[in-house]
Scaffold this motif. Structure first.
Motif, mmCIF file in Angstrom:
data_model
loop_
_atom_site.group_PDB
_atom_site.id
_atom_site.type_symbol
_atom_site.label_atom_id
_atom_site.label_comp_id
_atom_site.label_asym_id
_atom_site.label_seq_id
_atom_site.Cartn_x
_atom_site.Cartn_y
_atom_site.Cartn_z
ATOM 1 N N LEU A 189 0.826 -1.193 0.000
ATOM 2 C CA LEU A 189 0.000 0.000 0.000
ATOM 3 C C LEU A 189 0.867 1.252 0.000
ATOM 4 C CD1 LEU A 189 -2.818 -0.975 2.477
ATOM 5 C CD2 LEU A 189 -2.844 -1.001 0.003
ATOM 6 N N PHE A 190 2.034 1.175 0.638
ATOM 7 C CA PHE A 190 3.008 2.255 0.583
ATOM 8 C C PHE A 190 4.309 1.658 0.071
ATOM 9 C CE2 PHE A 190 0.518 3.474 4.480
ATOM 10 C CZ PHE A 190 -0.251 4.409 3.828
ATOM 11 N N ALA A 231 2.933 -10.050 10.063
ATOM 12 C CA ALA A 231 3.165 -8.630 10.319
ATOM 13 C C ALA A 231 4.616 -8.277 10.047
ATOM 14 C CB ALA A 231 2.802 -8.282 11.763
ATOM 15 N N THR A 232 4.833 -7.009 9.708
ATOM 16 C CA THR A 232 6.153 -6.407 9.658
ATOM 17 C C THR A 232 6.093 -5.164 10.536
ATOM 18 O OG1 THR A 232 5.703 -4.955 7.771
ATOM 19 C CG2 THR A 232 6.400 -7.210 7.271
ATOM 20 N N ASP A 233 7.134 -4.357 10.505
ATOM 21 C CA ASP A 233 7.124 -3.137 11.311
ATOM 22 C C ASP A 233 6.029 -2.170 10.871
ATOM 23 O OD1 ASP A 233 9.231 -4.044 12.809
ATOM 24 O OD2 ASP A 233 10.758 -3.011 11.616
ATOM 25 N N ALA A 234 5.674 -2.189 9.585
ATOM 26 C CA ALA A 234 4.728 -1.199 9.058
ATOM 27 C C ALA A 234 3.397 -1.789 8.633
ATOM 28 C CB ALA A 234 5.351 -0.459 7.877
ATOM 29 N N SER A 235 3.247 -3.107 8.636
ATOM 30 C CA SER A 235 2.013 -3.685 8.121
ATOM 31 C C SER A 235 1.624 -4.936 8.897
ATOM 32 C CB SER A 235 2.161 -4.029 6.634
ATOM 33 O OG SER A 235 3.107 -5.074 6.459
ATOM 34 N N THR A 236 0.362 -5.278 8.766
ATOM 35 C CA THR A 236 -0.153 -6.518 9.337
ATOM 36 C C THR A 236 -1.253 -7.023 8.424
ATOM 37 O OG1 THR A 236 -1.127 -7.541 11.321
ATOM 38 C CG2 THR A 236 -1.818 -5.299 10.799
ATOM 39 N N TRP A 237 -1.438 -8.332 8.363
ATOM 40 C CA TRP A 237 -2.429 -8.873 7.444
ATOM 41 C C TRP A 237 -3.018 -10.170 7.973
ATOM 42 C CZ3 TRP A 237 2.793 -8.848 6.574
ATOM 43 C CH2 TRP A 237 3.419 -10.087 6.431
ATOM 44 N N LEU A 238 -4.160 -10.502 7.378
ATOM 45 C CA LEU A 238 -4.895 -11.719 7.712
ATOM 46 C C LEU A 238 -5.427 -12.306 6.421
ATOM 47 C CD1 LEU A 238 -7.629 -12.189 10.438
ATOM 48 C CD2 LEU A 238 -8.240 -12.479 8.036
ATOM 49 N N GLU A 239 -5.325 -13.632 6.284
ATOM 50 C CA GLU A 239 -5.875 -14.315 5.113
ATOM 51 C C GLU A 239 -6.720 -15.485 5.597
ATOM 52 O OE1 GLU A 239 -4.390 -15.545 0.661
ATOM 53 O OE2 GLU A 239 -3.025 -15.893 2.342
ATOM 54 N N GLN A 240 -7.975 -15.547 5.128
ATOM 55 C CA GLN A 240 -8.925 -16.548 5.605
ATOM 56 C C GLN A 240 -9.462 -17.380 4.444
ATOM 57 O OE1 GLN A 240 -10.308 -17.180 8.987
ATOM 58 N NE2 GLN A 240 -10.764 -18.993 7.761
ATOM 59 N N GLU A 241 -9.407 -18.709 4.592
ATOM 60 C CA GLU A 241 -10.048 -19.604 3.638
ATOM 61 C C GLU A 241 -11.470 -19.865 4.094
ATOM 62 O OE1 GLU A 241 -7.852 -23.160 3.048
ATOM 63 O OE2 GLU A 241 -5.993 -22.137 2.503
ATOM 64 N N ALA A 242 -12.409 -19.816 3.148
ATOM 65 C CA ALA A 242 -13.816 -20.045 3.452
ATOM 66 C C ALA A 242 -14.312 -21.238 2.631
ATOM 67 C CB ALA A 242 -14.625 -18.788 3.169
ATOM 68 N N ALA A 243 -15.618 -21.339 2.445
ATOM 69 C CA ALA A 243 -16.211 -22.479 1.745
ATOM 70 C C ALA A 243 -16.290 -22.230 0.246
ATOM 71 C CB ALA A 243 -17.604 -22.759 2.301
ATOM 72 N N LEU A 244 -16.429 -23.318 -0.512
ATOM 73 C CA LEU A 244 -16.646 -23.277 -1.963
ATOM 74 C C LEU A 244 -15.554 -22.511 -2.701
ATOM 75 C CD1 LEU A 244 -20.513 -22.629 -1.970
ATOM 76 C CD2 LEU A 244 -19.305 -24.825 -2.050
ATOM 77 N N VAL A 297 -3.377 -4.230 6.333
ATOM 78 C CA VAL A 297 -3.312 -2.907 6.950
ATOM 79 C C VAL A 297 -1.870 -2.435 6.913
ATOM 80 C CG1 VAL A 297 -3.729 -1.558 9.044
ATOM 81 C CG2 VAL A 297 -5.227 -3.491 8.480
ATOM 82 N N GLU A 298 -1.660 -1.223 6.437
ATOM 83 C CA GLU A 298 -0.321 -0.657 6.418
ATOM 84 C C GLU A 298 -0.372 0.764 6.955
ATOM 85 O OE1 GLU A 298 3.585 -0.624 3.499
ATOM 86 O OE2 GLU A 298 1.887 -1.975 3.224
ATOM 87 N N ALA A 320 -3.822 2.701 5.924
ATOM 88 C CA ALA A 320 -4.597 2.246 4.768
ATOM 89 C C ALA A 320 -5.028 0.806 5.010
ATOM 90 C CB ALA A 320 -3.768 2.338 3.491
ATOM 91 N N VAL A 321 -6.299 0.521 4.736
ATOM 92 C CA VAL A 321 -6.870 -0.806 4.965
ATOM 93 C C VAL A 321 -7.504 -1.293 3.672
ATOM 94 C CG1 VAL A 321 -8.447 -2.186 6.365
ATOM 95 C CG2 VAL A 321 -7.412 -0.113 7.333
ATOM 96 N N SER A 322 -7.136 -2.495 3.239
ATOM 97 C CA SER A 322 -7.689 -3.068 2.014
ATOM 98 C C SER A 322 -8.265 -4.448 2.310
ATOM 99 C CB SER A 322 -6.599 -3.180 0.944
ATOM 100 O OG SER A 322 -7.113 -3.759 -0.234
ATOM 101 N N VAL A 323 -9.447 -4.720 1.752
ATOM 102 C CA VAL A 323 -10.080 -6.035 1.862
ATOM 103 C C VAL A 323 -10.264 -6.571 0.447
ATOM 104 C CG1 VAL A 323 -12.040 -7.354 2.727
ATOM 105 C CG2 VAL A 323 -11.311 -5.274 3.929
ATOM 106 N N THR A 324 -9.651 -7.709 0.143
ATOM 107 C CA THR A 324 -9.743 -8.306 -1.188
ATOM 108 C C THR A 324 -10.186 -9.756 -1.060
ATOM 109 O OG1 THR A 324 -7.373 -8.824 -1.071
ATOM 110 C CG2 THR A 324 -8.001 -6.816 -2.245
ATOM 111 N N THR A 325 -10.784 -10.293 -2.129
ATOM 112 C CA THR A 325 -11.260 -11.668 -2.100
ATOM 113 C C THR A 325 -10.793 -12.409 -3.349
ATOM 114 O OG1 THR A 325 -13.346 -11.554 -3.345
ATOM 115 C CG2 THR A 325 -13.366 -10.701 -1.093
#
Length: 281
Positions: free
Chosen positions: A18-19, A232-245, A253-254, A265-270
């Motif tokens: 993001l940056f 996470a790093t010093d400037a960012s953190t993230w989460l990745e989730q597996e769902a159904a189908l 987040v950065e 900055a916060v981004s949500v992608t699928t």
């Protein structure tokens, strides 16, 4: 830099930042487009989220503004923000600001087997009512909604910002005219808005440093999903989730410090955006 958890090794070189610069590769075409959009969004942030002195106080007294005293203790009483696809609920108390994140296309659309039975229909309900067969009526048309957790809307994740120096929240507000939400505390504020162009949220913390973390929804364990992968790093953190189908999604987040403020900055992608959501975040 913190150690990367199992399951995320090697992902760093594939993530659009993001940056900062993007790493090369064809898989980053969409990430590059998103980053260019973020530059424009950050320019808009400087205009939209920094009104002239006194403008926020004037907005709070206008017909376009809503102000609530802190704390807001539950998400369903939160300040609503969003852009039609990505949304957030701003709430919290004491020294913690919470932004519950969601996307309109996050659904578990599995169909329970009982719903597929040929006589699972209104005609059968009418017949069972006429027969006064309450037990079968409950078993087939009531119990499944209590016992089977899907199909259902999926929550995204929750971003938590904990203010330093024990600073406590005093109020929350929503400027409907500018689509900007805020949380005030003594000597500073947190402001937030969602871009109308990309699935990105922008936040700015002034008057305090803030510790960031992403919290995965506990309710997802009831759906049989594997635990979310985080890093996470010093400037960012993230989460990745597996769902159904085959659905998966990522929250990234950065942050960066600019003078006396922290910009986030916060981004949500699928996986509907691309095969590798974290690479697009």
């Amino acid at each position: 830099m913190r150690d990367r958890p199992a399951g995320t090794t090697g992902r760093r070189q594939h993530r659009g930042r993001l940056f900062g610069p993007l790493h090369g590769g064809r898989s980053h075409v969409k990430a590059a487009r998103l980053s260019f959009a973020l530059v424009a969004a950050w320019l808009a942030l400087n205009v939209v989220i920094q009104p002239p002195v006194g403008a926020r106080q004037e907005a709070a007294a206008s017909e376009w503004a809503l102000r609530l005293n802190a704390p807001i203790s539950t998400w369903d009483e939160a300040i609503p923000l969003g852009n039609g696809l990505t949304g957030g609920l701003l709430w919290g108390g004491d020294s913690t600001v919470r932004l519950s994140l969601d996307r309109g296309d996050l659904w578990d659309l599995r169909t329970p087997d009982i719903y597929k039975e040929p006589d699972w229909n209104y005609a059968t309900i009418q017949r069972l009512v006429a027969e006064r067969n309450q037990r079968e009526l409950v078993r087939r048309f009531d119990a499944p909604f209590e016992e089977i957790p899907y199909p259902t809307k999926l929550p995204g994740a929750r971003l938590e910002l904990t203010l330093d120096d024990g600073k406590r929240l005093t109020s929350f507000d929503l400027d409907l005219k500018r689509a900007v939400g805020g949380a005030s505390f003594e000597g500073g504020e947190v402001t937030a808005f969602f871009s109308a162009i990309e699935p990105v949220a922008m936040l700015r913390v002034s008057g305090s440093r803030a510790c960031l973390r992403i919290v995965a929804p506990a309710a997802l364990s009831k759906l049989g999903y594997p635990p979310a992968r985080t890093g996470a790093t010093d400037a960012s953190t993230w989460l990745e989730q597996e769902a159904a189908l085959g659905l998966s999604y990522a929250v990234h987040v950065e942050s960066r410090v600019v003078g006396a403020t922290t910009e986030i900055a916060v981004s949500v992608t699928t996986s509907r955006d691309g095969a590798r959501p974290l690479a697009l975040a």
